[in-house]
Scaffold this motif. Structure first.
Motif, PDB file in Angstrom:
ATOM      1  N   UNK A  53       0.823  -1.216   0.000  1.00 41.94           N
ATOM      2  CA  UNK A  53       0.000   0.000   0.000  1.00 41.94           C
ATOM      3  C   UNK A  53       0.853   1.261   0.000  1.00 41.94           C
ATOM      4  N   UNK A  54       1.837   1.318   0.888  1.00 42.35           N
ATOM      5  CA  UNK A  54       2.680   2.517   0.998  1.00 42.35           C
ATOM      6  C   UNK A  54       3.484   2.757  -0.273  1.00 42.35           C
ATOM      7  N   UNK A  55       3.816   1.685  -0.975  1.00 43.77           N
ATOM      8  CA  UNK A  55       4.593   1.793  -2.209  1.00 43.77           C
ATOM      9  C   UNK A  55       3.715   2.207  -3.389  1.00 43.77           C
ATOM     10  N   UNK A  56       2.502   1.679  -3.434  1.00 40.81           N
ATOM     11  CA  UNK A  56       1.627   1.881  -4.592  1.00 40.81           C
ATOM     12  C   UNK A  56       0.817   3.166  -4.486  1.00 40.81           C
ATOM     13  N   UNK A  57       0.419   3.521  -3.294  1.00 44.34           N
ATOM     14  CA  UNK A  57      -0.468   4.676  -3.113  1.00 44.34           C
ATOM     15  C   UNK A  57       0.071   5.949  -3.778  1.00 44.34           C
ATOM     16  N   UNK A  58       1.355   6.330  -3.595  1.00 39.85           N
ATOM     17  CA  UNK A  58       1.855   7.545  -4.258  1.00 39.85           C
ATOM     18  C   UNK A  58       1.787   7.452  -5.786  1.00 39.85           C
ATOM     19  N   UNK A  59       1.974   6.251  -6.331  1.00 42.68           N
ATOM     20  CA  UNK A  59       1.913   6.086  -7.786  1.00 42.68           C
ATOM     21  C   UNK A  59       0.501   6.343  -8.302  1.00 42.68           C
ATOM     22  N   UNK A  60      -0.491   5.793  -7.584  1.00 41.21           N
ATOM     23  CA  UNK A  60      -1.887   5.997  -7.987  1.00 41.21           C
ATOM     24  C   UNK A  60      -2.267   7.458  -7.814  1.00 41.21           C
ATOM     25  N   UNK A  61      -1.835   8.071  -6.732  1.00 32.77           N
ATOM     26  CA  UNK A  61      -2.120   9.492  -6.512  1.00 32.77           C
ATOM     27  C   UNK A  61      -1.575  10.324  -7.662  1.00 32.77           C
ATOM     28  N   UNK A  62      -0.335   9.984  -8.111  1.00 35.44           N
ATOM     29  CA  UNK A  62       0.258  10.728  -9.225  1.00 35.44           C
ATOM     30  C   UNK A  62      -0.508  10.490 -10.522  1.00 35.44           C
ATOM     31  N   UNK A  63      -0.999   9.274 -10.723  1.00 35.99           N
ATOM     32  CA  UNK A  63      -1.800   8.991 -11.914  1.00 35.99           C
ATOM     33  C   UNK A  63      -3.072   9.839 -11.920  1.00 35.99           C
ATOM     34  N   UNK A  64      -3.719   9.915 -10.751  1.00 33.03           N
ATOM     35  CA  UNK A  64      -4.948  10.698 -10.655  1.00 33.03           C
ATOM     36  C   UNK A  64      -4.657  12.195 -10.821  1.00 33.03           C
ATOM     37  N   UNK A  65      -3.548  12.644 -10.251  1.00 36.43           N
ATOM     38  CA  UNK A  65      -3.154  14.044 -10.414  1.00 36.43           C
ATOM     39  C   UNK A  65      -2.841  14.347 -11.879  1.00 36.43           C
ATOM     40  N   UNK A  66      -2.194  13.378 -12.533  1.00 38.28           N
ATOM     41  CA  UNK A  66      -1.856  13.559 -13.954  1.00 38.28           C
ATOM     42  C   UNK A  66      -3.124  13.747 -14.787  1.00 38.28           C
ATOM     43  N   UNK A  67      -4.166  12.994 -14.471  1.00 33.13           N
ATOM     44  CA  UNK A  67      -5.437  13.134 -15.204  1.00 33.13           C
ATOM     45  C   UNK A  67      -6.018  14.534 -15.018  1.00 33.13           C
ATOM     46  N   UNK A  68      -5.999  15.034 -13.789  1.00 30.90           N
ATOM     47  CA  UNK A  68      -6.537  16.374 -13.503  1.00 30.90           C
ATOM     48  C   UNK A  68      -5.740  17.450 -14.235  1.00 30.90           C
ATOM     49  N   UNK A  69      -4.404  17.318 -14.160  1.00 32.82           N
ATOM     50  CA  UNK A  69      -3.547  18.324 -14.801  1.00 32.82           C
ATOM     51  C   UNK A  69      -3.735  18.301 -16.308  1.00 32.82           C
ATOM     52  N   UNK A  70      -3.737  17.091 -16.878  1.00 30.85           N
ATOM     53  CA  UNK A  70      -3.867  16.962 -18.335  1.00 30.85           C
ATOM     54  C   UNK A  70      -5.194  17.520 -18.835  1.00 30.85           C
ATOM     55  N   UNK A  71      -6.258  17.338 -18.040  1.00 34.59           N
ATOM     56  CA  UNK A  71      -7.580  17.836 -18.447  1.00 34.59           C
ATOM     57  C   UNK A  71      -7.606  19.367 -18.498  1.00 34.59           C
ATOM     58  N   UNK A  72      -6.788  19.989 -17.662  1.00 35.11           N
ATOM     59  CA  UNK A  72      -6.770  21.452 -17.587  1.00 35.11           C
ATOM     60  C   UNK A  72      -5.722  22.069 -18.509  1.00 35.11           C
ATOM     61  N   UNK A  73      -4.681  21.295 -18.812  1.00 38.33           N
ATOM     62  CA  UNK A  73      -3.559  21.826 -19.604  1.00 38.33           C
ATOM     63  C   UNK A  73      -3.893  21.719 -21.086  1.00 38.33           C
ATOM     64  N   UNK A  74      -4.168  22.852 -21.718  1.00 35.14           N
ATOM     65  CA  UNK A  74      -4.555  22.885 -23.130  1.00 35.14           C
ATOM     66  C   UNK A  74      -3.304  22.917 -23.993  1.00 35.14           C
ATOM     67  N   UNK A  75      -3.119  21.879 -24.804  1.00 29.73           N
ATOM     68  CA  UNK A  75      -1.898  21.777 -25.603  1.00 29.73           C
ATOM     69  C   UNK A  75      -2.038  22.399 -26.984  1.00 29.73           C
ATOM     70  N   UNK A  76      -3.111  23.137 -27.236  1.00 32.02           N
ATOM     71  CA  UNK A  76      -3.293  23.757 -28.555  1.00 32.02           C
ATOM     72  C   UNK A  76      -2.333  24.924 -28.722  1.00 32.02           C
ATOM     73  N   UNK A  77      -1.733  25.010 -29.912  1.00 27.71           N
ATOM     74  CA  UNK A  77      -0.828  26.106 -30.207  1.00 27.71           C
ATOM     75  C   UNK A  77       0.610  25.760 -29.892  1.00 27.71           C
ATOM     76  N   UNK A  78       1.509  26.686 -30.288  1.00 21.03           N
ATOM     77  CA  UNK A  78       2.944  26.463 -30.078  1.00 21.03           C
ATOM     78  C   UNK A  78       3.541  27.431 -29.068  1.00 21.03           C
ATOM     79  N   UNK A  79       2.731  28.341 -28.543  1.00 16.39           N
ATOM     80  CA  UNK A  79       3.219  29.320 -27.566  1.00 16.39           C
ATOM     81  C   UNK A  79       3.091  28.723 -26.166  1.00 16.39           C
TER      82      UNK A  79
END
Length: 697
Positions: free
Chosen positions: A560-586
């Motif tokens: 649990x202690x080993x896996x929990x941070x990995x899952x937390x990062x996966x969930x955080x990655x989903x939130x960040x990716x949903x908000x981070x708009x990759x359109x454009x080159x600027x």
């Protein structure tokens, strides 16, 4: 006729009874004979590549290991050496033979006593002539004190030869694999460019730590992660325990017994003509008589040093693990003059103003006057002492000339008798009140010492055992284990250890724990089982099973202690990716749109081999993407090791070299080194199942 009719009516029952009897007889034989199914399992130590290893096989392998290494007393790992040899015999040798590797009789002779003698043999015998002489003497019974000695040496020689031949087979196979390694020019080019090509990139980076919200991670999420990454979480069998340790601490009665024993032999020691022989017969730590300084005498003897007499025995004195008797054999003059003293320091610094120094001196003189009137020196030292000796009554112990500053040394070594010096002594450290405890003395003492260690005798051990047994009887589960143990204010301690392997020989703080491991791996063992008392390593131990891990995937609880941070990062990655708009080159605009948590920057001298991006950290996947992008091209949103990124390739500098042969050699050496560090053995083991059941024995 009636009788025959009744027999006829019951004939089916009779026949059935006979058949059942025969079946039971046969089954009984199958389960009780030396070759029975049950007996076969009972004698099974393990399985290597489908081959059952019996206790007889294992014992022979241990005997062979002991023969090779000169007996079990020379190596505590004989069991592991034997087991590894069985693995080698059952896995490696068939692989070597299948590859066509063999050793001819001529080669065997060359390895043992020929021009190409094995380094192992050479280390033992130095030359072929010595080997030949040894072999000639090996069969000559007149060269040995007993037939057993001859048989033992013959066995060791046989084991050594087999080891030499095994190592030659291994080295041939390793060489074969190394020769099969081939580095192409294309591989060398890729390797070169990974080390030398450089990229410059711009990035937007949102680290995972920027999300402060708590991510709810459930057991179901952990279990799914484990299944999705099964290879990372494969585990062997394990047993988790908590255990209570009750030390066999010697009692006051044990101490008194040892002291009484020394008193009983004190007079014998005094009149003994051969002190060395007496010590060997009576001491737990035999040592030859030797010269010692005053400071090396037992403290009680140093206090009465002026009255010590030759051919006298003093003690018993407490010493280390027990008590000692010390016999003074000779007292001689010594150029090493020592004294023993105490002091009370009224500290000043050389830079202190004259008024402060005068005040310190005045106080020192006042305290000296009180001591001269009868005040306790030790109490005054504790109250006024200005250095580390204050807590010890001001005692400085024994010291020789040259160990103290001159004014202090002169004052003490000028004194001819014990007592408080009449005047204050000033040094660079301040003002001292000095008491000479033992005046200067230049003597050395030839002494003989008998030491008896205090140990827990039978009555004490039995008492501790009864306490541990009572504790074991009161334990039902983890809760009662901990509750009952808290009732012991001293004399008992709790330890725990997770996932103990069946091949383990020790547990936390217990070096000889094989019986405990054997109990843990008994077929009927279950969680919350409580052991009887184990008497091990001068301790009484009670074990509680808190967990049983089967071979396979790790449980959610275990990782649990080993896996929990990995899952937390996966969930955080989903939130960040949903908000981070990759359109454009600027990228600056993309970062601004995300918010203040989005970091931007430029990184230069990025190497494919390093996986590092300056300002971001280790992000090998993102580095690979940068090298794959065209100039001024922007990536999609990337999930990285430490955060989410968008990268843009600003520039790419490709390096060239005319000759790649140097890099071919480097890659070849890297691969050969990898083979040299046991990769082949590990690969052979991985292809076969090894079941280690040595814990049963």
């Amino acid at each position: 006729m009636g009788i025959f009719n009744k027999i006829n009516q019951r004939s089916g029952l009779v026949v059935g009874t006979i058949v059942l009897g025969l079946v039971l007889f046969l089954l009984g034989d199958a389960f009780t004979s030396s070759n029975s199914i049950f007996s076969s399992f009972k004698n099974k130590v393990g399985e290597i590549g489908g081959t059952s290893i019996t206790i007889e096989d294992y014992q022979k392998a241990i005997a062979k290991a002991e023969g090779l290494y000169g007996g079990s007393s020379n190596n505590t790992n004989m069991e592991d050496i034997a087991w590894n040899q069985l693995i080698f015999d059952n896995l490696n040798i068939p692989v070597y033979e299948k590859a066509g590797i063999a050793i001819s009789e001529e080669e065997r002779g060359d390895l043992i006593e020929g021009e190409h003698m094995s380094e192992i043999v050479k280390q033992q015998f130095q030359s072929a002539e010595n080997v030949k002489q040894f072999i000639a003497n090996l069969d000559n019974s007149n060269q040995f004190q007993s037939p057993e000695e001859q048989i033992a040496l013959q066995g060791r020689w046989k084991a050594m030869k087999q080891y030499v031949f095994d190592e030659r087979m291994r080295s041939k196979y390793d060489a074969l694999i190394k020769k099969s390694e081939y580095v192409t020019k294309a591989e060398a080019q890729r390797y070169y460019h990974s080390l030398n090509d450089k990229a410059e990139a711009e990035y937007v980076y949102v680290p995972y730590y920027s999300i402060k919200d708590t991510i709810a991670v459930t057991d179901e999420m952990i279990e799914k992660y484990i299944k999705d990454h099964a290879k990372e979480f494969e585990v062997e069998e394990g047993r988790s325990i908590e255990f209570a340790v009750f030390n066999n601490t010697p009692s006051a009665e044990d101490s008194a017994y040892v002291k009484k024993d020394l008193i009983a032999i004190k007079e014998e020691f005094k009149i003994a003509k051969n002190d060395t022989a007496f010590i060997r017969s009576n001491s737990d730590a035999p040592a030859e008589p030797s010269y010692v300084q005053i400071s090396q005498l037992p403290e009680a003897m140093s206090k009465m040093v002026t009255s010590l007499q030759t051919d006298s025995v003093y003690g018993p004195f407490p010493s280390g693990q027990g008590y000692t008797l010390t016999k003074v054999i000779k007292i001689e003059s010594d150029t090493n003059v020592v004294a023993k003293a105490s002091h009370i320091l009224f500290r000043t610094n050389e830079t202190d103003p004259a008024e402060k120094k005068a005040e310190a001196k005045k106080q020192a003189q006042q305290i000296l006057a009180e001591i001269q009137k009868g005040a306790s020196f030790e109490k005054m030292a504790a109250q006024y002492g200005g250095d580390g000796t204050a807590s010890n009554g001001g005692s400085l112990g024994w010291f020789g000339k040259g160990q103290m500053v001159k004014p202090f040394e002169n004052a003490i070594f000028s004194a001819n008798k014990a007592g408080v010096l009449p005047n204050i002594v000033e040094t660079q450290f301040g003002y001292h009140i000095i008491r000479v405890d033992v005046p200067k003395m230049g003597k050395k003492f030839l002494v003989a010492t008998v030491q008896k260690n205090v140990e827990a005798f039978d009555a004490t051990v039995d008492s501790v055992y009864r306490v541990a047994d009572g504790f074991a009887s009161s334990v039902k589960d983890t809760g009662t284990f901990r509750t009952e143990l808290k009732k012991f204010k001293f004399g008992a301690a709790k330890y725990e250890q997770a996932n103990i392997d069946g091949a383990a020989k020790s547990i936390t703080g217990v070096t000889e724990a094989r019986e405990i491991i054997k109990w843990l791996y008994s077929d009927d063992r279950d969680v919350n089982n409580v052991s009887n008392v184990f008497s091990v390593d001068n301790k009484q131990i009670v074990v509680l099973v808190t967990g049983i891990r089967e071979k396979g995937l790790a449980s959610a609880k275990d990782v649990k202690d080993q896996v929990k941070p990995k899952i937390e990062n996966e969930e955080k990655a989903k939130r960040i990716a949903a908000k981070l708009n990759a359109n454009g080159t600027n990228l600056a605009a993309i970062a601004k749109a995300y918010g203040s948590d989005a970091l931007t920057g430029k990184a230069t001298d990025i190497l494919l081999s390093s996986g590092m991006i300056t300002g971001v950290g280790y992000e090998p996947e993102a580095v690979g993407v940068i090298f794959g992008l065209g100039k001024d091209k922007v990536s999609t949103v990337l999930t990285g090791e430490n955060g989410v990124l968008i990268v843009k390739n600003l520039n790419f500098t490709k390096s060239e070299v005319a000759d790649y042969s140097q890099f071919v050699s480097q890659l070849q050496q890297q691969r050969n080194n990898r083979i040299a560090y046991g990769v082949i053995d590990a690969a052979i083991k991985k292809t076969s199942e090894i079941i280690d059941m040595r814990y049963r024995f």
